[in-house]
Design a protein around this motif. Structure first.
Motif, PDB file in Angstrom:
ATOM      1  N   ILE A  21      -0.710  -4.591  -2.384  1.00 53.54           N
ATOM      2  CA  ILE A  21      -0.739  -5.024  -0.981  1.00 53.54           C
ATOM      3  C   ILE A  21      -1.955  -5.911  -0.709  1.00 53.54           C
ATOM      4  O   ILE A  21      -1.839  -6.972  -0.096  1.00 53.54           O
ATOM      5  N   LEU A  22      -3.127  -5.477  -1.183  1.00 47.79           N
ATOM      6  CA  LEU A  22      -4.343  -6.254  -0.904  1.00 47.79           C
ATOM      7  C   LEU A  22      -4.259  -7.656  -1.508  1.00 47.79           C
ATOM      8  O   LEU A  22      -4.731  -8.632  -0.935  1.00 47.79           O
ATOM      9  N   LYS A  23      -3.613  -7.734  -2.675  1.00 49.20           N
ATOM     10  CA  LYS A  23      -3.494  -9.025  -3.355  1.00 49.20           C
ATOM     11  C   LYS A  23      -2.450  -9.908  -2.665  1.00 49.20           C
ATOM     12  O   LYS A  23      -2.672 -11.099  -2.458  1.00 49.20           O
ATOM     13  N   TYR A  28      -3.862  -8.213   5.493  1.00 53.71           N
ATOM     14  CA  TYR A  28      -3.584  -6.783   5.717  1.00 53.71           C
ATOM     15  C   TYR A  28      -4.841  -5.930   5.539  1.00 53.71           C
ATOM     16  O   TYR A  28      -5.689  -6.206   4.686  1.00 53.71           O
ATOM     17  N   GLN A  29      -4.921  -4.886   6.362  1.00 48.86           N
ATOM     18  CA  GLN A  29      -5.981  -3.869   6.220  1.00 48.86           C
ATOM     19  C   GLN A  29      -5.324  -2.607   5.675  1.00 48.86           C
ATOM     20  O   GLN A  29      -4.268  -2.218   6.184  1.00 48.86           O
ATOM     21  N   ASP A  50     -15.041  -2.539  -2.932  1.00 50.04           N
ATOM     22  CA  ASP A  50     -15.886  -3.419  -2.118  1.00 50.04           C
ATOM     23  C   ASP A  50     -15.086  -4.371  -1.237  1.00 50.04           C
ATOM     24  O   ASP A  50     -15.671  -5.212  -0.545  1.00 50.04           O
ATOM     25  N   ASN A  51     -13.786  -4.243  -1.273  1.00 51.28           N
ATOM     26  CA  ASN A  51     -12.963  -5.144  -0.454  1.00 51.28           C
ATOM     27  C   ASN A  51     -13.103  -4.747   1.021  1.00 51.28           C
ATOM     28  O   ASN A  51     -12.850  -3.602   1.390  1.00 51.28           O
ATOM     29  N   PRO A  52     -13.520  -5.671   1.886  1.00 49.47           N
ATOM     30  CA  PRO A  52     -13.725  -5.314   3.303  1.00 49.47           C
ATOM     31  C   PRO A  52     -12.430  -4.912   4.014  1.00 49.47           C
ATOM     32  O   PRO A  52     -12.475  -4.332   5.099  1.00 49.47           O
ATOM     33  N   ARG A  53     -11.281  -5.210   3.412  1.00 47.80           N
ATOM     34  CA  ARG A  53     -10.009  -4.850   4.039  1.00 47.80           C
ATOM     35  C   ARG A  53      -9.518  -3.471   3.596  1.00 47.80           C
ATOM     36  O   ARG A  53      -8.419  -3.049   3.929  1.00 47.80           O
ATOM     37  N   TYR A  54     -10.364  -2.764   2.814  1.00 50.21           N
ATOM     38  CA  TYR A  54      -9.974  -1.447   2.286  1.00 50.21           C
ATOM     39  C   TYR A  54     -10.944  -0.372   2.783  1.00 50.21           C
ATOM     40  O   TYR A  54     -12.160  -0.553   2.762  1.00 50.21           O
TER      41      TYR A  54
END
Ligand code: NAD
Ligand code: TDX
Length: 347
Positions: A21-23, A28-29, A50-54
């Protein structure tokens, strides 16, 4: 629908789905909500930490107060529920936690979806709910016939989810997939257990005559199917997800040994699993009508998976060293008490 709550996202399929999903969706959060049982591991999500959306929240899906708080705080729009107790052998040893998490936990999530009027709820389910399939393939309309406390609790959860559609028109969908395999699968399930044992030159305990049949689905293909159902599935519907790659356990075992260049003498036929389903097989017309096809061939995907376990020995060696108890129970058919170690075994 860009704010997702992924329950059980620190487990095998869930962590692969989070990466997917992140990729694929840069806006998307993702909030992962996971109890971190023995099967849930933060290492599985290290590469997105470290992904700010996770965001990661440690919590139990049975804890309604915390589930509500997280949904409100993060303005969640959809829930994808991977959280479950998942290992059939463990459900035979200790069914209680399966009923608690798989059934009651699903109820808690459904109540939250209802209360906050969320846009989508995806229940990640299994082909095991149909029971053994002597011939042909099961379609979504076939009756359920679960054989183990695991599959019975998953069947109960599916029925509960569908009842929320009938009663309240909740926008739910249910997926029922066949056996997954791939990176980050806990080494208690057939493929990762046998790969890691073979790397260690330890016996591969094959149940019964080894001729039970499973339909093997590469985890990335399942992630794509769940993504499709999340966005395009019809509310109140069930979607079977299979790869049409039926193999006997013996065939799978022989391929693992061949890939790792280990002798066939490592195969050890052991006492059968009680209630062991002979064969699973799914009719996947419905998900295929939405345009999904499995992209990976079993043999290539298995070779990639073997390579992953060879390249990530730190990940599974740590797990296996703490897992000698289950191994002992499997091998010797009795519970290990006290702090004794398995004599002569490095597991
Ligand atoms: P897994 O055992 O690897 O992961 C399960 C995750 O759920 C773990 O991270 C665990 O910590 C978490 N969890 C367990 N109890 C929880 C609770 N009470 N609250 C919050 N989190 C909790 O499982 P998996 O193989 O990734 O399976 C994921 C889902 O897919 C399950 O619902 C399973 O029934 C279903 N499924 C799996 C397969 C398969 O072959 N692995 C096939 C079909 C369906
Ligand atoms: O040591 C073993 N020896 C063996 O012969 C193990 C662990 C398994 N087996 C056999 C039993 C099954 O026929 O291999 C087959 C696969 O076993 P598991 O990996 O335990 O999977 P299964 O029981 O088929 O269930 C899996 O697929 C459906 C997942 O664990 C479930 O979570 C999913 O719903």
């Amino acid at each position: 629908m860009s704010k997702l709550l992924i329950t059980g996202g620190a487990g095998f399929i869930g962590s692969n789905f989070v990466r997917h999903i992140l990729k694929k969706y840069p806006d998307y959060q993702v909030v992962v909500y996971d109890k971190l049982t023995y099967a849930g591991r933060l290492e599985n999500l290290q590469d997105v930490a470290d992904n700010p959306r996770y965001t990661f929240v440690r919590g139990d899906i049975c804890d309604a107060g915390l589930v509500d708080k997280v949904i409100q705080k993060h303005r969640i729009e959809a829930v994808i529920n991977f959280a479950a107790e998942t290992h059939v052998d463990r459900s035979i040893l200790n069914p209680g936690s399966f009923i608690q998490t798989d059934v009651y936990g699903t109820y808690v999530l459904l109540e939250a979806v209802r209360k906050f009027d969320l846009r989508r709820y995806v229940q990640v389910g299994t082909d095991e709910v149909y029971g053994s399939c002597p011939q042909g393939s099961f379609s979504e309309a076939d009756r359920l016939g679960p054989s183990s406390p695991y599959s019975a609790s998953k069947a109960g959860a599916d029925l509960l989810v569908l009842s929320y559609f009938v009663t309240w028109r909740l926008p739910v969908v249910v997926t029922r997939s066949s056996n997954n395999f791939g990176p980050f699968q806990y080494p208690e399930k057939l493929i990762p257990l046998f790969i890691t044992n073979a790397i260690n030159s330890q016996p591969l305990p094959l149940y019964g005559d080894g001729l039970n049949v499973r339909d093997w689905l590469y985890v990335f293909d399942n992630c794509e199917a769940i993504d499709l159902v999340l966005h395009q599935g019809q509310a109140g519907e069930i979607y079977n997800i299979g790869a049409d790659q039926e193999r006997t356990n013996l065939e799978v075992t022989e391929l693992i040994l061949k890939t790792l260049n280990r002798p066939r003498s490592l195969i050890q036929f052991v006492k059968d699993r009680p209630g062991h389903d002979r064969r699973y097989s799914l009719d996947c017309f419905k998900i295929r009508s939405l345009g999904w096809r499995p992209q990976r061939k079993f043999e290539t995907a298995l070779a990639e998976t073997v390579q992953w376990y060879q390249d990530n020995q730190d990940w599974w060696r740590k797990i296996k060293s703490g897992e000698f108890r289950l191994y002992y129970e499997k091998q010797y058919g009795k519970t290990l008490t006290g702090t004794a170690e398995v004599p002569g075994k490095k597991y």
